[in-house]
Write an enzyme that holds these catalytic residues in place. Structure first.
Site, short mmCIF file in Angstrom:
data_model
loop_
_atom_site.label_atom_id
_atom_site.label_comp_id
_atom_site.label_asym_id
_atom_site.label_seq_id
_atom_site.Cartn_x
_atom_site.Cartn_y
_atom_site.Cartn_z
N ARG A 177 11.04 45.73 -14.01
CA ARG A 177 11.26 44.73 -12.97
C ARG A 177 12.61 44.06 -13.23
NH1 ARG A 177 8.01 46.83 -10.14
NH2 ARG A 177 6.03 46.01 -9.45
N HIS A 182 15.32 50.30 -5.76
CA HIS A 182 13.89 50.29 -6.11
C HIS A 182 13.17 51.54 -5.57
CE1 HIS A 182 10.42 47.38 -7.27
NE2 HIS A 182 10.04 48.63 -7.41
C1 GLV Z 1 6.62 49.56 -7.87
O1 GLV Z 1 7.52 48.89 -8.25
C2 GLV Z 1 5.28 49.51 -8.38
O2 GLV Z 1 4.95 48.59 -9.14
O3 GLV Z 1 4.48 50.39 -8.03
#
Ligand code: GLV
Length: 314
Positions: free
Chosen positions: A229, A277
């Site tokens: 993260r 992401h």
């Molecule tokens: C994506 O970031 C997830 O946590 O699946």
């Protein structure tokens, strides 16, 4: 099984509901599928499948039996202090581990084989072989977090011939991977790793973990790959460490603020690779296998798999 009229509700700003609806109605015909934003009766909702719902949104569904998170990370859901007191179930791998292992392999090879520099040389039409590279066997890779995803990543990187050092909160044994647990061992892993891969869950213990003092404990000139993260990393400290040469470069898929704001200096740093992401995308069909199985377990009074431990925060 469920009373007639039970609803499986769905909320995700990122996913289309249709593939989820078709499969759930096929496999669990005793339930109706409804988007949670315009559900006909909040009392009928027994299960909620969610990704990043607004804080406070779920507590109106007073007859929930479980909440399913459509991802591997539950940090954003757990920030909601008004969550109903029901089991929270996350996805385990669900096709993400393999994708993330490929992402990491790309990053490791990029840094090890100096592709960033070759890209630059190409722009300058410069033929400039770099001959002093170390062998893969002398290029250790550290992996922080050896859960359902980290263990697959560590194993696949080891198969490429890189020594892999893996660290986790609880002891793990993985073929071809030197595993560590606890604070002292982290020091050794940080000292040795040429590339450090972060795959830890975001909890109050790991937030801002990768700050200046942490980077100073890393091998000088190492690289970072962050697919955990954004809030694991202090972005200012990362930039400063790149400027000072403490770090040579990084590949970042997650950010403190997403989408990464236009004005962020991270976009323009020559030693950063930035992706939006996407290192591991939830595969609905695999996720649905897990969700259907878990709903059936709960309906039969059994404990679902991949239950989130609220005390640990993942
Ligand atoms: C994506 O970031 C997830 O946590 O699946």
């Amino acid at each position: 099984m469920a009373d007639q009229g039970g609803v499986i509700g769905f909320y995700s700003p990122d996913e289309e509901p249709q593939p989820w609806k078709s499969r759930l109605e096929l496999d669990l015909p005793e339930f109706r599928f409804e988007p949670l934003e315009n559900v006909s009766d909040v009392h009928c909702v027994h299960y909620a499948l969610v990704w990043n719902p607004p804080v406070g949104f779920l507590n109106q569904f007073v007859n929930l039996k479980a909440v399913f998170v459509l991802g591997a990370g539950v940090d954003s859901l757990l920030r909601d202090k008004t969550l109903p007191p029901v089991p929270i179930v996350k996805l385990s791998d669900a096709g993400m581990a393999n994708q993330m292992a490929h992402y990491v392999a790309y990053g490791v090879l990029h840094f090890h084989r100096r592709f960033g520099e070759y890209r630059q040389f190409q722009m300058e039409q410069r033929w400039s072989p770099i001959l002093d590279i170390s062998s893969a066997g002398q290029f250790p890779i550290g992996v922080l977090g050896l859960g359902a995803i980290g263990s697959v990543v560590a194993r696949q990187i080891a198969r490429l011939g890189f020594p892999v050092l893996g660290w986790s909160n609880s002891p793990k044994q993985i073929d071809g991977v030197r595993t560590y647990v606890g604070e002292d061992d982290l020091a050794e892993l940080l000292r040795e790793s040429r590339v450090l891969v972060n795959l830890l869950p975001l909890t109050h213990k790991t937030e801002n973990l990768i700050d200046r003092s942490f980077i100073k404990r890393m091998r000088p000139g190492a690289f970072l790959i962050n697919i955990g993260r954004g809030r694991h990393v202090r972005e200012d400290d990362l930039l400063e460490s790149l400027e000072e040469g403490l770090l040579s470069g990084a590949m970042l898929d997650v950010f403190d603020e997403e989408p990464l704001p236009n004005e962020s200096p991270l976009w323009r740093h020559p030693n950063l690779l930035i992706t939006p992401h996407v290192s591991g995308i939830t595969m609905p069909q695999i996720a649905l296998d897990q969700i259907v199985k878990n709903i059936q377990l709960i309906e039969f009074g059994e404990t679902p798999r991949s239950l989130v431990d609220l005390d640990r925060g993942y």
